[in-house]
Design an enzyme around this catalytic site. Structure first.
Site, PDB file in Angstrom:
ATOM      1  N   ASN A  49      -6.009   5.693  -0.200  1.00 16.51           N
ATOM      2  CA  ASN A  49      -5.103   6.106   0.821  1.00 16.51           C
ATOM      3  C   ASN A  49      -5.007   7.498   0.734  1.00 16.51           C
ATOM      4  O   ASN A  49      -4.896   8.514   1.657  1.00 16.51           O
ATOM      5  CB  ASN A  49      -3.935   5.522   1.042  1.00 16.51           C
ATOM      6  CG  ASN A  49      -4.224   3.975   1.894  1.00 16.51           C
ATOM      7  OD1 ASN A  49      -5.069   4.207   2.826  1.00 16.51           O
ATOM      8  ND2 ASN A  49      -3.363   3.154   1.965  1.00 16.51           N
TER       9      ASN A  49
ATOM     10  N   SER B 122       0.772  -1.334  -0.046  1.00 20.56           N
ATOM     11  CA  SER B 122       0.013   0.023   0.079  1.00 20.56           C
ATOM     12  C   SER B 122       0.873   1.255  -0.109  1.00 20.56           C
ATOM     13  O   SER B 122       0.371   2.261  -0.337  1.00 20.56           O
ATOM     14  CB  SER B 122      -0.998  -0.102   1.147  1.00 20.56           C
ATOM     15  OG  SER B 122      -0.147   0.044   2.549  1.00 20.56           O
TER      16      SER B 122
ATOM     17  N   GLU C 164      -7.881  -2.222  -5.758  1.00 19.96           N
ATOM     18  CA  GLU C 164      -6.761  -1.166  -6.514  1.00 19.96           C
ATOM     19  C   GLU C 164      -5.941  -2.051  -7.359  1.00 19.96           C
ATOM     20  O   GLU C 164      -5.186  -2.699  -6.717  1.00 19.96           O
ATOM     21  CB  GLU C 164      -6.258  -0.127  -5.618  1.00 19.96           C
ATOM     22  CG  GLU C 164      -7.173   1.034  -5.018  1.00 19.96           C
ATOM     23  CD  GLU C 164      -6.685   1.808  -4.194  1.00 19.96           C
ATOM     24  OE1 GLU C 164      -6.840   2.948  -4.160  1.00 19.96           O
ATOM     25  OE2 GLU C 164      -5.778   1.355  -3.434  1.00 19.96           O
TER      26      GLU C 164
ATOM     27  N   HIS D 250      -3.931  -4.221  -5.065  1.00 18.47           N
ATOM     28  CA  HIS D 250      -4.291  -3.922  -3.441  1.00 18.47           C
ATOM     29  C   HIS D 250      -5.456  -4.037  -3.051  1.00 18.47           C
ATOM     30  O   HIS D 250      -6.700  -3.629  -3.343  1.00 18.47           O
ATOM     31  CB  HIS D 250      -3.780  -2.409  -3.419  1.00 18.47           C
ATOM     32  CG  HIS D 250      -3.798  -1.452  -1.913  1.00 18.47           C
ATOM     33  ND1 HIS D 250      -4.388  -0.423  -1.752  1.00 18.47           N
ATOM     34  CD2 HIS D 250      -3.614  -2.261  -0.800  1.00 18.47           C
ATOM     35  CE1 HIS D 250      -4.310  -0.348  -0.337  1.00 18.47           C
ATOM     36  NE2 HIS D 250      -3.852  -1.280   0.125  1.00 18.47           N
TER      37      HIS D 250
END
Ligand code: COA
Length: 693
Positions: free
Chosen positions: A225, A153, A186, A174
């Site tokens: 994120n 990540s 992702e 991800h």
């Protein structure tokens, strides 16, 4: 032709060498997951549930046994909820544990497993040296066609890929925690990742039953994120600058924005250390974000949240979760635009830099963070000018460069694309009028009326108030000539998770029968409504939620929808028409199976059973429903009503009664202006304009 020919030659060349290049997801049979920690074991579980042969590798038997135990526990939970189509044992039998390291060296057994794998994904600790070492080894031992994926990540895909001789086959995949439950994945393109690799991994994510989004550029933090980072950081700054308290911010986040958890609640729940480290890594990789001091303070004090017993809130003991008590009205004075503006600015940056599409960004925040609406939808609702002003104010107050409004937002303001109020912003809007009731949001987008169940924090559970408001709203809309079609849908991640179970406590049998009867009456009102009704199933559609949906004329479901009649698990049976309408829609045996077992089924299976009419990706649901509703709205309303009556009453009575309704309706329609218009328009070769007269 030439292209196809070349392609075959290419494929033949490689297969002659025994190195057939991978061309589709169908070539993936065996998957290795390296790292059996929280993410790794979850990914292995997902892969095994999807039918793949899975090797799960980690450094010791202890770690592997522990991971297998957790997978088994998680599968049993899913099985109890009726969400597995196979036995726990069958799925477990697909997973083989492998010890990959001994005395600091990769084992021969691991090398053998890698040589048999078509797809390898790692979820080892976030250290670039470890990952590069692993990828070098994988590259040496994996078949040439194999794709090497990383669940990182925070590290650059391209740097990991650089350790291999096949950077075009290295990709980020991800997952979100916990992988078996979180729908989003992702997929990140490194500098050299090929489009073919991205497309195979995209299809693989779909095969895993997940919703993939493509991150076209390897930016730190990808989509989720980055946006979450901005949002949590701003929530934290709001408190650090003394503008609001933690409880006030969290109350506004939960009750005004409708997020599943407050910002600080979420930080505590997932671990302040986790966020602190991820955000620090993003900043180290070049993202401009001034970390809010409160996060660092908590991190330094090792007050990580629920797991340590204390974070922003206090918990009875380390690891014991009790949801913080956050009053609904505490957030009244919090300006949610100020809170969201940096996240919106970030989303605009992602779009402006072509990191992802608008649909994928909205999908990512909805499925990865559980936001009830996409980030661009919030922006359009607030007004782009309002967002830009909020950013300017933040910049003025702090001097932080990162608050500079993104070019895209500034341009939108200059062009008058101000959002919903202007009819266009990030998206286009038809003029709407919104009426908020206590449990419903009614959006009048003439000729469509959207009735949105609006108790997202309770997954739109149906209580007396909601039923009453639904019934009254249907009556009001029925008399509104400008509304031709009604759509029922839910705010947040559910259409509705059914009757509000909390109102069942201590209720007498007679009161329960009255509740059932009232609910049935509302559903009958929907079934025999004079206008077409579409149910747009955006998520959980359970119990009473499914019973409402089954009363509608059409059901269009998001791929993320989950349907079921779980009442039996509460010791009761469906009470709002489920026993009748489910059997009529999917046949007796299937209806009995679903009602007797309480099993949940995904939208794809509901489609096969005929329980829903169409399944679409979540980000397309609204548009799909709107275009179908608009098509229906163009039809002559009286003819639509009479067709509906002939079909619905006819099926419930007998063919003679049904035919009588049909012929009298047929005759009656000859007296309408709409019939004259329909025939004239046909003869004049133009589109008819029906007025409902
Ligand atoms: N009645 C009352 N509250 C409900 C509800 C229902 N039917 N379904 C969900 N909720 C509430 C939960 O209690 C929770 O509230 P809280 O945050 O105050 O604790 C909130 O909605 C979120 O639900 P949660 O269970 O935390 O979400 P999840 O993602 O873990 O699970 C479901 C989702 C749908 C599997 C789960 O909520 C469920 O099983 N709901 C009941 C379904 C049911 O039996 N319906 C038939 C009723 S006759």
């Amino acid at each position: 032709m030439g292209l196809i020919f070349n392609f075959f030659i290419h494929k033949l060349d490689n297969s002659e060498k025994g190195e057939c290049l991978m061309v589709s997801v169908e070539d993936i049979k065996t998957i290795t997951v390296v790292g059996a920690g929280t993410m790794g074991h979850g990914i292995a579980e997902v892969a095994a549930m999807s039918g793949f042969k899975v090797y799960l590798a980690d450094i010791s038997d202890d770690i592997l046994n522990n991971a297998l135990g957790k997978i088994k526990w998680s599968l049993s939970k899913l099985s109890e909820k009726g969400q597995l189509r196979e036995s726990v044992e069958t799925i477990m039998s697909r997973i083989t544990p492998v010890v990959n390291l001994k005395d600091g060296n990769y084992t021969e057994e691991f090398a053998k497993v890698i040589s048999q794998s078509d797809f390898i994904i790692e979820a080892i600790p976030e250290r670039i040296d470890l990952k590069q070492q692993l990828f070098k080894f994988l590259d040496q031992h994996a078949p040439k066609h194999a794709i090497l994926a990383t669940n990182t990540s925070s590290l650059p895909i391209s740097e990991i890929a650089a350790a291999t001789g096949r950077p075009e086959k290295v990709v980020g995949m991800h997952f979100f925690n916990p992988p078996p439950l979180m729908p989003l994945v992702e997929i990140i393109k490194g500098d050299k990742t090929s489009d073919e690799t991205v497309s195979v991994v995209y299809d693989l994510a779909k095969k895993f039953g997940k919703q993939p989004v493509v991150v076209k550029k390897d930016v730190p933090g990808f989509i989720v994120n980055r946006i979450l980072g901005r949002f949590l950081n701003e929530a934290c700054w709001m408190v650090a600058r003394g503008k609001a308290s933690i409880i006030e911010v969290d109350s506004a986040v939960r009750y005004k924005l409708g997020f599943p958890m407050g910002a600080f609640e979420l930080a505590d729940y997932s671990g302040i250390d986790v966020f602190y480290l991820v955000f620090t890594a993003m900043v180290q990789r070049g993202m401009k974000m001034t970390g809010c001091p409160l996060f660092k303070e908590k991190f330094d004090k090792k007050e990580y949240g629920m797991k340590t017993g204390k974070g922003f809130y206090e918990y009875p003991a380390p690891g014991k979760y009790v949801r913080p008590n956050i009053p609904k009205d505490a957030g009244e004075k919090v300006d949610v635009v100020m809170l969201m503006a940096p996240a919106i600015n970030e989303a605009a940056w992602l779009l402006e830099n072509d990191v992802a599409t608008m649909d994928d960004i909205d999908k990512a925040v909805m499925l990865g963070l559980g936001w009830p609406k996409g980030v661009f939808e919030y922006a359009d609702e607030f007004g782009i000018d309002t967002v830009v002003n909020a950013l300017k104010k933040l910049k003025e107050e702090t001097g932080f460069e990162e608050y500079e409004p993104n070019k895209l937002l500034v341009k939108m303001v200059q062009e008058g694309r101000l959002g919903r109020k202007a009819g266009k912003g990030f998206r286009e809007y038809r003029p709407v009028e919104e009426i908020a009731k206590e449990t419903l949001l009614i959006r009048l987008e003439k000729p469509i009326a959207w009735i949105i169940f609006n108790r997202p924090d309770k997954l739109n559970a149906i209580n007396d108030k909601l039923l009453k408001e639904l019934s009254e709203t249907l009556d009001e809309l029925e008399l509104n000539d400008e509304i031709r079609v009604v759509v029922l849908t839910g705010a947040g991640r559910a259409f509705s998770a059914g009757a509000d179970v909390s109102s069942f406590v201590g209720i007498t049998p007679i009161k329960a029968a009255i509740f059932s009867r009232k609910f049935q009456e509302v559903n009958l009102k929907i079934e025999y409504y004079t206008k077409p009704v579409i149910a747009a199933l955006n998520g959980y559609t359970l119990g009473g939620g499914l019973e409402i949906a089954m009363s509608a004329d059409f059901r269009i479901a998001s791929e993320t929808a989950v349907l079921g009649q779980p009442e039996i698990k509460l010791g009761i049976i469906p009470g709002a028409g489920g026993t009748q309408r489910l059997a009529r829609l999917i046949g007796r045996s299937k209806a009995k199976e679903l009602i007797f077992t309480g099993d949940y089924i995904p939208a794809s299976e509901a489609l096969k059973l005929g329980l829903v009419d169409k399944v679409v990706p979540p980000e397309k649901l609204e548009d799909e429903v709107r275009s179908f509703a608009l098509k229906l709205a163009e039809m002559p309303p009286l003819a639509v009503m009479l067709a509906k009556y002939a079909i619905n009453y006819g099926l419930e009575t007998n063919i003679w009664a049904g035919l009588a309704i049909e012929s009298s309706g047929f005759g009656l329609l000859f007296s309408t202006e709409d019939m004259a218009e329909g025939v004239t328009a046909f003869l004049e070769k133009r589109k008819p304009k029906f007025k409902g007269k």
